[in-house]
Scaffold this active site. Sequence first.
Site, short mmCIF file in Angstrom:
data_model
loop_
_atom_site.label_atom_id
_atom_site.label_comp_id
_atom_site.label_asym_id
_atom_site.label_seq_id
_atom_site.Cartn_x
_atom_site.Cartn_y
_atom_site.Cartn_z
N GLU A 109 -2.30 11.71 5.74
CA GLU A 109 -0.99 12.32 6.21
C GLU A 109 -1.07 13.70 6.42
OE1 GLU A 109 2.36 9.20 4.59
OE2 GLU A 109 1.19 10.17 3.04
N GLU A 129 -1.80 2.84 0.41
CA GLU A 129 -0.82 2.70 -0.19
C GLU A 129 -0.27 1.52 -0.74
OE1 GLU A 129 -0.55 6.83 1.51
OE2 GLU A 129 -1.12 4.82 2.38
#
Length: 706
Positions: A109, A129
């Site tokens: 990210e 995740e």
Amino acid sequence: MTEMENKAVGYTVQQGVATITMQSAPVNALSRAVRVGLIDGIESALSDDSVSAIVITSSLALFSGGADISEFSGGDLSPNLPEVLDKIENATKPVVAVLPGPAFGGGLEVALACHHRITFAGNQVGLPEVNLGILPGAGGTQRLPRLADPATALTMIVTGKPTSVVKLPGVFDKISDKPEHLLEDTKQYLASLNAENCIKRTSDITLTMSEEVQGVFDAVTAQTKKAARGFFAPLKCIEAVKGAYTLAFEDGLKHEGKLFMECMNTPQARAQQHFFFAERAAGHVSDFDKSTPERSIEKVAVIGAGTMGGGIAMNFANAGIPVTMLELKQEALDKGLALIRKNYENSAKKGKLTQEQVETRMALLSGTTTYDDLADVDLVIEAVFEKMEVKKTVFTTLDKVCKPGAILASNTSTLDVNEIAACTSRPQDVIGLHFFSPANVMKLLEVVKAEDTSADVIKTCMKLAKRIKKVAVLVGVCFGFVGNRMIEPYGREANRLLLEGASPEQVDRVLTQFGMPMGPFTMGDMAGLDIGYYVRQSRQAFISHDPTYGAVADRLVEKDRNGLKTGRGAYLYEAGSRVPIPDPEVLEIAKQEAARLGVTQRDDISDEEILVRCLYTLINEGACILEEGIAAKSSDIDVIYVYGYGFPVYRGGPMQYADEVGLGEIVDKLSTYAERLGDYGKMWLQPSDLLIKLAQERSSFAKFKN
């Protein structure tokens, strides 16, 4: 050149380029210190007129492993990661992410928020995740779809699997052919930037939901509903990614944040995060420390070239460790080596191995029919028939031929390792290494310490497990150790329920709906009902007080209904098929046995009763194991059950599941059925002392310390 003080993040300026270097070993987790360092670095670079470009990179062999998960339980989260990424993306000077290794989760990210990205061809990145029961919460579901095609972005986010960077040409602006070319390629790339195209904000890219893109979403959604049954986060991941196509960027981020919190507050997320830490904690034991030496393991022997022995040998060959396999008959040895080659060839056909790798691994395997050829091995693992007399004969021989300091290990799944060790002159060198079948596939390894096993032997075996890519859990000696001891009440109650009037398919349905990969009757048929029969015959001292114990299963075996291999067991099987077919004859056998044993059959057996009697008794046995110190901590039991028995990871393991339900509830339900079932209930369903104690204290298995 100027420098900024931050141990987690370095900062230098050279020839107009500010380099922000993450240097927080071991994985550059995005802790508060790293987040502060990134923001300070960006701000310093923006305020320095001599800086024309900013590089974010890493001093480690990876870019970043992602969020610092230990912060999930609280602490100072300011500045949070979205704030950091906002600062990076809105920088008024070009920010270039240079990835010298993998970037996962928040690490990727960070890269996606930069204006440019550079890496090398052999690298991998991912957003894992979902494996923690959550979704990317710092814009990953909004930025990745703006750079990658819909199918790739969705697959990466929904499965959490790493992806080769060469499959992500839209994500990376420059991909070097080799890691050693990365520095020079970065210099050239920076030199090529000009004022007109130097700032490319991912957030500026606009997406639309076309009919074609909707088709991709529909296909991935259908596949996910099937593959991720029981998990909460995967479908929420799809919902978040959809926001990238249907909402403005800022609104998409808000939507992602809302869905992230929805995921975070679920039992699935708690379970998956518990398991993440449990797996890592399994390697932390009190039986050795950093000062404990390790023995060198460079040559291994395996006694027995059958299915289990062959699978064990493959683990070592896969890790580049030479293995000598011993069988007393040449025919059995040849058959075992041929089966290993066949397994490797099958992997090659599926593209998992090259033919060269097949030959390299086979070259590490040799066979012998004489014990004298094992004189120089560092570790020998016995994988012969599960009978104490046979094991003792093997270990007595090994004691004579193996060099001093060689580790003598048994792959026994139930037998007393202390008794095996006692037949040698070196009990300190004897240990249990219980591989799970198929041994070359299953990740779990129960490391069984006997009374006299030395600390350096324990440490060597725990470290060796990592080398052969196993998850090792250290356990003590008792019948069945942890995994097989706990599966006993699970199977016992399933068989008793059949005697009382339940059908195999009802019991299996309840437990597969709970999340087990297969129910106890299907599992028994796959393993072979004769195996359980022989175990019961050897354990008459334990079960003789209950004449109903395994009664129906015994009759099935006596009628040659041994399961899949004979085409009939608790179910029928068509030739070449593994699909179980209900058989009324089994219910008739159960009815006859119930009448013979004076057990009243009933038609009111509920799904709840099945779950309590099979699963809660398994948990109860886990409590006994903890109380006796056979397992050091409840999370070790969870690791064993997830990796060894397919317990659903979204429930975290049996002990985490019990903590989630509440131990008071477990005690109440067990007590209810113990009372309802009369003498049988008092015999087998009474809650254990530890379970009652923890429930009364409103405590949990996770908090229990022996």
